[in-house]
Design an enzyme around this catalytic site. Structure first.
Site, PDB file in Angstrom:
ATOM      1  N   TRP A 160      14.501  -2.677 -12.564  1.00 30.86           N
ATOM      2  CA  TRP A 160      15.284  -3.844 -12.948  1.00 30.86           C
ATOM      3  C   TRP A 160      14.771  -4.540 -14.205  1.00 30.86           C
ATOM      4  O   TRP A 160      15.435  -5.424 -14.737  1.00 30.86           O
ATOM      5  CB  TRP A 160      15.265  -4.880 -11.795  1.00 30.86           C
ATOM      6  N   ASN A 161      13.570  -4.189 -14.676  1.00 31.22           N
ATOM      7  CA  ASN A 161      12.935  -5.066 -15.682  1.00 31.22           C
ATOM      8  C   ASN A 161      13.596  -4.992 -17.061  1.00 31.22           C
ATOM      9  O   ASN A 161      13.567  -5.959 -17.815  1.00 31.22           O
ATOM     10  CB  ASN A 161      11.422  -4.807 -15.758  1.00 31.22           C
ATOM     11  N   LYS A 172      21.663   5.552  -9.745  1.00 26.91           N
ATOM     12  CA  LYS A 172      21.418   4.425  -8.839  1.00 26.91           C
ATOM     13  C   LYS A 172      20.605   3.355  -9.564  1.00 26.91           C
ATOM     14  O   LYS A 172      19.408   3.514  -9.802  1.00 26.91           O
ATOM     15  CB  LYS A 172      20.641   4.850  -7.586  1.00 26.91           C
ATOM     16  N   PRO A 173      21.282   2.259  -9.932  1.00 27.02           N
ATOM     17  CA  PRO A 173      20.520   1.173 -10.555  1.00 27.02           C
ATOM     18  C   PRO A 173      19.659   0.466  -9.510  1.00 27.02           C
ATOM     19  O   PRO A 173      19.863   0.640  -8.307  1.00 27.02           O
ATOM     20  CB  PRO A 173      21.600   0.235 -11.091  1.00 27.02           C
ATOM     21  N   GLY A 195      10.042   3.802 -12.453  1.00 27.19           N
ATOM     22  CA  GLY A 195       9.730   2.787 -11.446  1.00 27.19           C
ATOM     23  C   GLY A 195       8.263   2.825 -11.080  1.00 27.19           C
ATOM     24  O   GLY A 195       7.417   3.233 -11.888  1.00 27.19           O
ATOM     25  N   SER A 196       7.970   2.411  -9.854  1.00 28.47           N
ATOM     26  CA  SER A 196       6.566   2.253  -9.454  1.00 28.47           C
ATOM     27  C   SER A 196       5.902   3.593  -9.140  1.00 28.47           C
ATOM     28  O   SER A 196       6.575   4.580  -8.805  1.00 28.47           O
ATOM     29  CB  SER A 196       6.507   1.360  -8.217  1.00 28.47           C
ATOM     30  N   GLU A 208       8.603   8.274 -14.892  1.00 31.75           N
ATOM     31  CA  GLU A 208       7.922   7.283 -15.753  1.00 31.75           C
ATOM     32  C   GLU A 208       7.482   6.167 -14.826  1.00 31.75           C
ATOM     33  O   GLU A 208       8.321   5.455 -14.257  1.00 31.75           O
ATOM     34  CB  GLU A 208       8.881   6.746 -16.820  1.00 31.75           C
ATOM     35  N   LEU A 209       6.170   5.983 -14.676  1.00 29.78           N
ATOM     36  CA  LEU A 209       5.679   5.103 -13.607  1.00 29.78           C
ATOM     37  C   LEU A 209       4.931   3.884 -14.141  1.00 29.78           C
ATOM     38  O   LEU A 209       4.958   3.600 -15.331  1.00 29.78           O
ATOM     39  CB  LEU A 209       4.817   5.936 -12.663  1.00 29.78           C
ATOM     40  N   CYS A 255       6.340  -2.523 -18.132  1.00 32.44           N
ATOM     41  CA  CYS A 255       5.393  -1.473 -17.714  1.00 32.44           C
ATOM     42  C   CYS A 255       4.204  -1.391 -18.656  1.00 32.44           C
ATOM     43  O   CYS A 255       3.114  -1.020 -18.239  1.00 32.44           O
ATOM     44  CB  CYS A 255       6.106  -0.136 -17.627  1.00 32.44           C
ATOM     45  N   GLU A 263      -1.634  -2.807 -10.417  1.00 30.70           N
ATOM     46  CA  GLU A 263      -0.625  -3.376 -11.314  1.00 30.70           C
ATOM     47  C   GLU A 263      -0.235  -4.775 -10.837  1.00 30.70           C
ATOM     48  O   GLU A 263      -0.026  -5.001  -9.642  1.00 30.70           O
ATOM     49  CB  GLU A 263       0.609  -2.466 -11.359  1.00 30.70           C
TER      50      GLU A 263
HETATM   51  P1  NAD Z   1      10.464   0.574  -7.660  1.00 36.24           P
HETATM   52  O1  NAD Z   1       9.707   1.858  -7.704  1.00 36.24           O
HETATM   53  O2  NAD Z   1      10.287  -0.296  -6.491  1.00 36.24           O
HETATM   54  O3  NAD Z   1      12.042   0.863  -7.754  1.00 36.24           O
HETATM   55  C1  NAD Z   1      12.603   1.577  -8.842  1.00 36.24           C
HETATM   56  C2  NAD Z   1      13.888   2.232  -8.384  1.00 36.24           C
HETATM   57  O4  NAD Z   1      13.586   3.240  -7.430  1.00 36.24           O
HETATM   58  C3  NAD Z   1      14.854   1.282  -7.669  1.00 36.24           C
HETATM   59  O5  NAD Z   1      16.145   1.672  -8.023  1.00 36.24           O
HETATM   60  C4  NAD Z   1      14.566   1.547  -6.195  1.00 36.24           C
HETATM   61  O6  NAD Z   1      15.649   1.262  -5.359  1.00 36.24           O
HETATM   62  C5  NAD Z   1      14.263   3.029  -6.202  1.00 36.24           C
HETATM   63  N1  NAD Z   1      13.347   3.510  -5.178  1.00 36.24           N
HETATM   64  C6  NAD Z   1      12.280   2.873  -4.642  1.00 36.24           C
HETATM   65  N2  NAD Z   1      11.631   3.699  -3.785  1.00 36.24           N
HETATM   66  C7  NAD Z   1      12.275   4.886  -3.821  1.00 36.24           C
HETATM   67  C8  NAD Z   1      12.080   6.148  -3.174  1.00 36.24           C
HETATM   68  N3  NAD Z   1      11.083   6.346  -2.334  1.00 36.24           N
HETATM   69  N4  NAD Z   1      12.946   7.156  -3.457  1.00 36.24           N
HETATM   70  C9  NAD Z   1      13.961   6.978  -4.325  1.00 36.24           C
HETATM   71  N5  NAD Z   1      14.209   5.806  -4.950  1.00 36.24           N
HETATM   72  C10 NAD Z   1      13.362   4.777  -4.711  1.00 36.24           C
HETATM   73  O7  NAD Z   1      10.112  -0.193  -9.020  1.00 36.24           O
HETATM   74  P2  NAD Z   1      10.680  -1.594  -9.547  1.00 36.24           P
HETATM   75  O8  NAD Z   1      10.049  -2.696  -8.788  1.00 36.24           O
HETATM   76  O9  NAD Z   1      12.149  -1.541  -9.632  1.00 36.24           O
HETATM   77  O10 NAD Z   1      10.143  -1.586 -11.054  1.00 36.24           O
HETATM   78  C11 NAD Z   1       8.851  -1.945 -11.396  1.00 36.24           C
HETATM   79  C12 NAD Z   1       7.974  -0.732 -11.594  1.00 36.24           C
HETATM   80  O11 NAD Z   1       8.554   0.144 -12.570  1.00 36.24           O
HETATM   81  C13 NAD Z   1       6.604  -1.090 -12.140  1.00 36.24           C
HETATM   82  O12 NAD Z   1       5.627  -0.310 -11.505  1.00 36.24           O
HETATM   83  C14 NAD Z   1       6.703  -0.712 -13.609  1.00 36.24           C
HETATM   84  O13 NAD Z   1       5.473  -0.477 -14.235  1.00 36.24           O
HETATM   85  C15 NAD Z   1       7.563   0.503 -13.542  1.00 36.24           C
HETATM   86  N6  NAD Z   1       8.216   0.791 -14.829  1.00 36.24           N
HETATM   87  C16 NAD Z   1       7.763   1.853 -15.563  1.00 36.24           C
HETATM   88  C17 NAD Z   1       8.327   2.120 -16.816  1.00 36.24           C
HETATM   89  C18 NAD Z   1       7.844   3.277 -17.664  1.00 36.24           C
HETATM   90  O14 NAD Z   1       8.478   3.537 -18.669  1.00 36.24           O
HETATM   91  N7  NAD Z   1       6.776   3.949 -17.319  1.00 36.24           N
HETATM   92  C19 NAD Z   1       9.351   1.298 -17.289  1.00 36.24           C
HETATM   93  C20 NAD Z   1       9.787   0.224 -16.514  1.00 36.24           C
HETATM   94  C21 NAD Z   1       9.210  -0.020 -15.271  1.00 36.24           C
END
Ligand code: NAD
Length: 466
Positions: free
Chosen positions: A145-146, A169-170, A219-220, A241-242, A275, A370
């Protein structure tokens, strides 16, 4: 008091609908239907049915269908900007910057991606091999979402241009922005080429476990581990990309004020929810006091508040859970001996002040896990070697920055930081055409740049004797 402000607000996923709240005010922004598990499979089936025809188009035929969204994005930029601010809280100026970057470079980005997917010819004696970049098939694109426009953009677009159909999936925090982005991109595409589904991690898991061929995820780290594990059962391809825990190394010949200005900019931007935010600072002892004082001064001057608060540049945390995580990390660090030089007070709703912690030690959770909030943690170091040892002692390796007066020395130090992207006296992002890449557990595969774009395709080598 603003609605919902005392307890903070979070999006709620009910059985059937996802209500989107404004994290600054608590007011409802809108609602989408959660996609049930069986309907996730239907979306994948529609994308699967559309894949052969879409994949069979030439790059220029796909470009012809994907370039027109630039005009639509430009025309709707104001609307999209307002939606970004409403759904995730970043100030209008920052939201506008994100939308405008995506909209204005849309066609250029499409062409850059397409250029890196052109077939390549390699000759050896009488052998002539052509490397074709063919589609994987169906790509699951799952985003955070960021940066709710930029993140989908960096996954959905290369996947489509490479000839994959996409089930997108957003984040459950920004479903309306995701939906609107997909509408603007998807208008005019054949049915099934871009499907959108909504929901939280459960929906994401159903998508990953469904019959897709490629999973492009940002994501995370925790979710990345789960995705890689699920994808391993049938060896689906993944691009992950985490998260990160980016260090800033301030060398003893650095200008402490310039370094403090950079730290504040890169640590508090988007309320620290980036991130590649600076989260840890290793500053040389000889300049530490001047650096810390300057940083605290800058932090105290930052105006915190919703978008309509005069001069506010620091918006809310995306939700109450994220705020609680940051507050807990800061409290634990203070209990373990860190000193608060700025911020740290609990504000109403989802807001936090720009916070500076000094006397941080390597053992503290806040120096290891983090944070994703507006907190800068400072540790003093006796040498470049100590700074490097501490900066590198982490499972993360996304971005890093080195500040120093002698650019050549700073560059030598930068080359030893274990991160995918390291900036010298600037932020970590590279020149146009370089990948966005994480080292160690901050990434698995990557995107951006010709090599990153090609990961959305499969190489097929066809060889003839001439
Ligand atoms: P998140 O991992 O909680 O969620 C990201 C997405 O994944 C959401 O759409 C969520 O619904 C989905 N999701 C969560 N668990 C899942 C699973 N087990 N299987 C499939 N889908 C799943 O992360 P967040 O809170 O939305 O975003 C913040 C994180 O993203 C931070 O750790 C940040 O550093 C990272 N991030 C990384 C980058 C990069 O370029 N490396 C860029 C932006 C954000």
């Amino acid at each position: 008091m603003r609605p919902g402000s005392s307890a903070g607000v979070s999006k709620r996923v009910a059985m059937t609908s996802l209500v989107s709240f404004n994290p600054a005010t608590g007011s409802t922004v809108g609602e989408v239907s959660v996609t049930p598990a069986l309907a996730v499979l239907d979306a994948i089936a529609r994308a699967r049915a559309a894949a052969p025809a879409w994949g069979a188009l030439s790059l220029s035929e796909r470009l012809a269908l994907l370039e027109p969204p630039e005009e639509r994005l430009l025309a709707c930029a104001e609307e999209l900007t307002a939606l970004v601010t409403a759904e995730m809280g970043k100030p209008t100026k920052d939201a506008g910057g994100e939308v405008s970057w995506v909209a204005k470079s849309f066609v250029e980005t499409c062409r850059e991606i397409a250029a890196s997917l052109e077939p390549e010819v390699v000759s050896q004696g009488s052998l002539r091999s052509t490397i074709h970049h063919v589609p994987h098939g169906v790509c699951a694109a799952i985003t955070p979402w960021n940066f709710p426009v930029m993140m989908p953009h960096s996954l959905v677009l290369p996947a489509l241009i490479a000839g994959n159909t996409v089930v997108f999936k957003p984040s459950e925090e920004t479903p309306l922005v995701g939906q609107r982005y997909a509408e603007l991109i998807g208008e005019g595409l054949p049915p099934g080429v871009l499907e959108v589904i909504h929901g939280d991690a459960e929906t994401g898991r159903a998508l990953v476990a469904g019959g897709v061929d490629l999973i492009a995820f940002t994501g995370s780290r925790t979710a990345g581990v789960q995705i890689l594990s699920s994808a391993s059962s049938d060896l689906k391809r993944v691009i992950l990309e985490l998260g990160g825990k980016d260090p800033l190394l301030v060398l003893d010949d650095a200008d402490p004020l310039a370094a403090a200005k950079f730290a504040a900019k890169n640590g508090f931007r988007n309320a620290g929810q980036v991130c590649v935010s600076t989260e840890r600072v290793y500053v040389a002892e000889s300049i530490a006091e001047r650096f810390e004082e300057a940083l605290a001064q800058i932090a105290k001057e930052i105006v915190v508040g919703a978008d309509d608060v005069e001069g506010a540049t620091l918006g809310p945390m995306v939700n109450a859970r994220q705020k609680a995580h940051v507050v807990e990390q800061v409290a634990a660090a203070v209990k373990d001996g860190a000193r608060l030089l700025a911020g740290g007070e609990d504000r109403e709703g989802n807001f936090l002040s720009a916070t500076v912690l000094v006397d941080c030690t390597h053992e503290m959770g806040i120096m290891r896990d983090e944070t994703f909030g507006p907190v800068l943690c400072v540790a003093r170091v006796a040498s470049d070697e100590e700074a490097l040892r501490l900066a590198n002692d982490t499972p993360y390796g996304l971005g890093a920055v080195v500040y120093g007066g002698d650019p050549e020395r700073a560059e030598r130090v930068a080359a030893r930081v274990e991160a995918g992207m390291v900036g010298v006296n600037r932020s970590c992002g590279g020149a146009e055409g370089t990948p966005w890449v994480g080292a160690k557990q901050s990434g698995y595969g990557y995107h951006g740049g010709p090599a990153g774009h090609r990961q959305f395709a499969v190489p097929r080598v066809v060889t003839v004797r001439t």
